[in-house]
Design an enzyme around this catalytic site. Sequence first.
Site, PDB file in Angstrom:
ATOM      1  CG  HIS A  31      -5.974   8.781   0.395  1.00  0.00           C
ATOM      2  ND1 HIS A  31      -4.709   8.383   0.265  1.00  0.00           N
ATOM      3  CD2 HIS A  31      -6.527   7.916   1.359  1.00  0.00           C
ATOM      4  CE1 HIS A  31      -4.346   7.390   1.202  1.00  0.00           C
ATOM      5  NE2 HIS A  31      -5.565   7.004   1.650  1.00  0.00           N
ATOM      6  CG  ASP A 104      -6.183   4.134   0.024  1.00  0.00           C
ATOM      7  OD1 ASP A 104      -6.148   3.914   1.270  1.00  0.00           O
ATOM      8  OD2 ASP A 104      -7.435   4.188  -0.394  1.00  0.00           O
ATOM      9  CG  HIS A 108     -11.272  -4.207   3.564  1.00  0.00           C
ATOM     10  ND1 HIS A 108     -11.724  -4.108   5.174  1.00  0.00           N
ATOM     11  CD2 HIS A 108     -11.275  -2.825   3.179  1.00  0.00           C
ATOM     12  CE1 HIS A 108     -11.506  -2.780   5.285  1.00  0.00           C
ATOM     13  NE2 HIS A 108     -11.292  -2.157   4.387  1.00  0.00           N
ATOM     14  N   GLY A 123     -12.155   0.698   0.825  1.00  0.00           N
ATOM     15  CA  GLY A 123     -10.819   0.554   0.626  1.00  0.00           C
ATOM     16  C   GLY A 123     -10.326  -0.778  -0.201  1.00  0.00           C
TER      17      GLY A 123
END
Length: 168
Positions: A31, A104, A108, A123
């Site tokens: 990341h 990534d 949610h 995220g």
Amino acid sequence: MIPINNDEELEVLERDLSLSEKYGTRYHAQHLSTFESVELIKKAKQEGLPVTAEVTPHHILLNNENLDTNNGLFKMYPPIRTEKDREGLVEGLQSEIIDVIATDHAPHTLNEKSNTYLKAPSGGPLVQHALLGYLDKVEEGAFDLETLVQKFAHNVAKMLSVERCEGL
């Protein structure tokens, strides 16, 4: 604009790269989000360290200049950074400093991400949009389709020492 501090990412990356150098271990940086991180990885590779790195769609496709600071959809960790950082990450992909594109994905719910920036979880649930965003960059000429496939799949298999899967 959402305020950011690049120091945390850079301190951890510098520490990990020094450990890789000291002990001769392989290291994969996940990341990356700053142009300075790309420079650190570039230097490590030039020094012959066994280092690989990846970047995520939101760090390649977005910058923080026009993000709504009340919108939890854009809360990521590490945070979405400046246009200068985004451009540095694109350059890292183009110049083979960054080896892999990761999604990534953080599953949610839209309800969770609909909170304010401070209350929303970090995220993005938008894994299905990653390829579309990158294809837009191919169309714009930021990189070619071959590079995209190499970074999404081929390099990942190579890093993991996975032989070609027959039948795929």
